[in-house]
Design a protein around this motif. Structure first.
Motif, PDB file in Angstrom:
ATOM      1  N   ARG A 127     -50.112  25.614   3.328  1.00 26.49           N
ATOM      2  CA  ARG A 127     -50.817  25.197   2.110  1.00 26.49           C
ATOM      3  C   ARG A 127     -52.313  25.107   2.394  1.00 26.49           C
ATOM      4  NH1 ARG A 127     -46.629  20.239   0.905  1.00 26.49           N
ATOM      5  NH2 ARG A 127     -45.005  21.458  -0.151  1.00 26.49           N
TER       6      ARG A 127
ATOM      7  N   ASP B  31     -45.974  27.044   0.198  1.00 31.49           N
ATOM      8  CA  ASP B  31     -46.462  27.685   1.425  1.00 31.49           C
ATOM      9  C   ASP B  31     -46.534  29.185   1.164  1.00 31.49           C
ATOM     10  OD1 ASP B  31     -45.858  26.006   4.406  1.00 31.49           O
ATOM     11  OD2 ASP B  31     -45.479  25.072   2.477  1.00 31.49           O
TER      12      ASP B  31
ATOM     13  N   SER C 270     -45.883  23.605   6.239  1.00 33.37           N
ATOM     14  CA  SER C 270     -46.049  22.266   5.657  1.00 33.37           C
ATOM     15  C   SER C 270     -45.057  21.272   6.258  1.00 33.37           C
ATOM     16  CB  SER C 270     -45.912  22.311   4.128  1.00 33.37           C
ATOM     17  OG  SER C 270     -44.682  22.882   3.749  1.00 33.37           O
TER      18      SER C 270
END
Length: 798
Positions: free
Chosen positions: A74, A109, A617
């Motif tokens: 991210r 993501d 993430s």
């Protein structure tokens, strides 16, 4: 754009209403996220334009990093942090009743990578921009990435990764810069002004459309570019079966690593690789020509880096552009090509070095194949002069042989630099795996030990530890991580160590909450968090880890007096969809977890967790919480590893073989601050060369090994008949290729030492502190500076 909260809020609210035609009160979290993302991209656009203008006007050398993967994770919080506006935005949103963490969760993501190769590329881009170096990335914009992993009844199930379902807020589509890529067809030669020329006829063309992402440096005005190519139908292709053509075209940028067990998959992978290379190189050359410089100087102003063999077609493609489109002769074009290109090797596994059948390659890429034939012919001629009459040796080194196009030799022969990614790995390449090429090109081989960006893996993912470090030694370490060594002054400081322990406990509690939410498993945060997260592959030996867990379970069941320090084993891994053995290991881990976690005799001291869909993430929550880092690959097989560095930087202690960058970690922290076990690289290589290993001997002479291997097939796990036969066979009937049984006893012993060491809390925290203090060497800033100075010859531009 905004210098305080009030200004930010005003701009945010206005932007939200203008973009979505809705009032703030009626807006959704996704609309709020999209608004903030667009604001940030607009905020950096002037720096982005300015950076590109500066690169053009100064005329300094730029580098382009070609990689089939870029595992970005991210970008919202990361971009805010790098811009230095995180606090203003967070507080402004708070006053509007919005939690920044909630908006972070909206972002998917980016599905642009899978493992260490792709994450390394992402860390490198971050370092290039943060060091004000003129360096950009070139990749593919996969519609579905690899896959989203679900665990159903213990099995891995692959679902399409829908990361683009809501668009991608960071990208800018650049349709005007699209490039036509030809496949199939035939090549015709003709004479023009006394020169032999070539043209590609009857090709099926595909349009490569670029999407640009800004790569924002840490608190600097440099904004570099990651250019991702998407395959779309071309309006120039007259095709009778338009639906087939559209489907085949779009499938090129549909998935990362399509299954290549059949010809169809091989063709698709080759199309992917050529699209990446051809589009990137044509774009780079076009950009260079706008500067009105001679192409004979191209290599002085442009560096192109091949990240593993996937972009190795850059060698013949640059030759094609220079000769067919720019009219240079072979010798001039070859000199420029070799001096422009550099190559990183990421493996010692021969099966991972790509080879393509000529029968597929030649018709798909006819002109490229012709050029490779000529490169091969000239290279073999050179070898003939060096090794006259030694046909066997020449054949073993040839780029074209046995009906195959070999990509690693193509990359080595066509580059001026070939680097490994850890000192041990580079030595193995030079002395064994690529020794024949090292004998011919010794000056090309060099080492660049991998690194990670501390901005994401410490500052962003572990803010509490970041604050403790800065409060203790000041902020200089953020700019130069070697300053982390100043932490060694606190080795005996009990107040500091207590705070370090409290931070680890808080991070463990955060991860325990995630584990409970995701899997329903309650884990004891006073237990040792023992973690192995990485790609699932036989050489990484997740199997050794799980067999040890089975041994611990057996011991707890049969020996009531056995005092095991409570341990939570945490796994995260994706297995390639076509990798049968790896998928069976995932099933085994989950089967063992099911048995252990539901047995009241042991589950107060032993828990096993498999976290599905491992990704960046999730990794950001795992690394800060880990106390033991499992780096247990068969020695000589892991090129470097970067997970080992992320764990180390967050204070976990490594249980590992002397493999990859574990060697350098050991040199830095000392053997007293790492837990080493198992065969050394030289021993493994000797076994593989000379034989002498018999896995059945270990099965017969070690009752612990015999018990756990038999439990794979004797009904110990209910309803699993035949389920783990492939694993059993790999260990006994196929002689245990990765020496799992050979290293088992050593592994059990070192894990007992871990438990003992953990009981002395103060001593453990001191070891943890040493690891953090010594981790600065593994910053990707150091790695990139070495690439910049020694390979690419690029300089910072302020």
């Amino acid at each position: 754009m905004f210098s305080n909260k009030a200004e930010f809020k005003a701009v945010f609210l206005q932007k939200l209403e203008m973009t979505f035609g809705t009032s703030f009160g009626e807006s959704t979290k996704r609309e709020q996220f999209q608004t903030l993302g667009h604001m940030i991209r607009e905020y950096v656009s002037s720096d982005w334009i300015q950076t590109n203008e500066q690169y053009r006007s100064t005329g300094k050398k730029q580098v382009y990093y070609l990689s089939i993967e870029f595992l970005l994770g991210r970008l919202l919080r990361h971009n805010l942090m790098n811009l230095g506006i995180e606090t203003v935005v967070m507080e402004g949103l708070q006053e509007l009743g919005i939690d920044l963490e909630d908006l972070e969760e909206i972002e998917a993501d980016a599905g642009l990578g899978n493992g260490g190769l792709g994450r390394l590329a992402a860390c490198f881009l971050d370092s290039l921009a943060s060091l004000n170096l003129p360096g950009h990335g070139c990749g593919i914009r996969y519609k579905h990435g690899l896959f989203e992993q679900k665990i159903v009844d213990g099995y891995q199930v692959e679902l399409p990764e829908q990361w683009l379902r809501h668009g991608h807020v960071w990208e800018v589509r650049k349709s005007d810069d699209s490039i036509e890529i030809p496949f199939w067809g035939k090549v015709e030669s003709y004479q023009e002004n006394g020169k032999l020329m070539f043209r590609h006829l009857q090709a099926e063309t595909v349009t490569a459309v670029p999407y640009d992402l800004p790569v924002i440096g840490y608190q600097t005005e440099t904004v570099n570019t990651l250019r991702l190519w998407s395959a779309e139908p071309s309006r120039f292709t007259a095709n009778t079966d338009i639906l087939r053509y559209k489907k085949e075209t779009e499938s090129i940028s549909e998935l990362l690593y399509p299954d290549d067990t059949h010809d169809e998959g091989k063709i698709l992978r080759l199309k992917q690789q050529y699209l990446l290379v051809a589009a990137s190189l044509q774009s780079i050359v076009s950009s260079y020509k706008k500067q009105k410089r001679s192409l004979l100087e191209f290599h002085q102003f442009v560096g192109i880096h091949i990240n593993d063999t996937h972009p190795a077609l850059a060698v013949p493609e640059l030759m094609r552009i220079l000769m067919d489109e720019e009219g240079l002769g072979w010798n001039e074009a070859w000199y420029i090509t070799v001096n422009t290109l550099s190559y990183t090797n990421h493996t010692t596994l021969s099966e991972a070095l790509e080879k393509w059948p000529m029968r597929i390659f030649q018709p798909l890429l006819p002109r490229i194949y012709m050029i490779i034939e000529e490169i091969n012919e000239r290279f073999c001629q050179e070898l003939w002069e060096k090794y006259p009459g030694d046909w066997g040796h020449i054949e073993s080194m040839a780029i074209l042989a046995h009906g195959e196009v070999r990509m690693a030799p193509l990359a080595i022969v066509g580059s001026h630099s070939v680097n490994g990614v850890a000192s041990l790995h580079t030595e193995i390449l030079k002395e064994r795996e690529m020794n024949a090429y090292y004998q011919v090109f010794p000056e090309r081989f060099n080492n660049k030990t991998n690194g990670i960006t501390h901005r994401r893996w410490l500052i962003k993912s572990n803010p509490k530890l970041t604050n403790l470090i800065t409060d203790s030694i000041g902020p200089k370490w953020i700019e130069d991580t070697e300053n982390l060594e100043n932490l060694l002054a606190f080795r005996k400081d009990q107040a500091f160590l207590t705070e370090l322990g409290d931070i680890k406990k808080a991070n463990k509690e955060k991860l325990a909450k995630i584990i409970h939410e995701k899997s329903g498993i309650l884990v004891d945060t006073n237990s040792i968090f023992d973690v192995q997260v990485k790609r699932l592959h036989a050489y990484k030996r997740q199997l050794l880890n799980v067999l040890h867990i089975m041994y611990l379970y057996n011991r707890l069941k049969t020996d009531p007096g056995y005092s095991l320090y409570p341990r939570t084993f945490i796994f995260g891994a994706k297995a390639s969809p076509g990798y049968y053995f790896a998928k069976k290991v995932i099933k085994l881990i989950n089967t063992v977890a099911d048995k252990v976690n539901h047995d009241p005799d042991v589950n107060d001291r032993l828990k096993v967790v498999f976290l599905e869909n491992y990704r960046v993430s999730l990794a950001e929550d795992i690394f800060p919480a880990a106390e033991v880092s499992q780096q247990i690959s068969t020695a000589s097989k892991e090129a470097s590893g970067t997970g080992n560095m992320k764990f180390m930087m967050n204070g976990a202690l490594t249980v590992g073989t002397l493999d990859g960058a574990n060697v350098e970690i050991t040199e830095l922290v000392g053997e007293e601050n790492i837990f080493l076990f198992g065969l050394r690289a030289q021993e493994v290589l000797n076994f593989q060369k000379n034989g002498g290993y018999n896995s059945r001997e270990y099965y017969h002479y070690d009752t612990r090994i015999r018990e756990v291997t038999e439990q794979l097939v004797n009904g110990f796990f209910p309803d699993t008949e035949g389920e783990f036969t492939a694993i059993y066979d790999s260990l006994l009937n196929h002689n245990d290729q990765y020496f799992v049984l050979r290293d088992f006893a050593s592994y059990v012993q070192i894990q007992e030492q871990v438990s003992e060491a953990y009981r002395d809390r103060s001593k453990w925290l001191e070891k943890s502190l040493v690891n953090i203090a010594k981790s600065g060497y593994f910053s990707s800033d150091r790695t990139i500076q070495e690439y910049a100075n020694n390979i690419w010859k690029i300089k910072p531009i302020k």
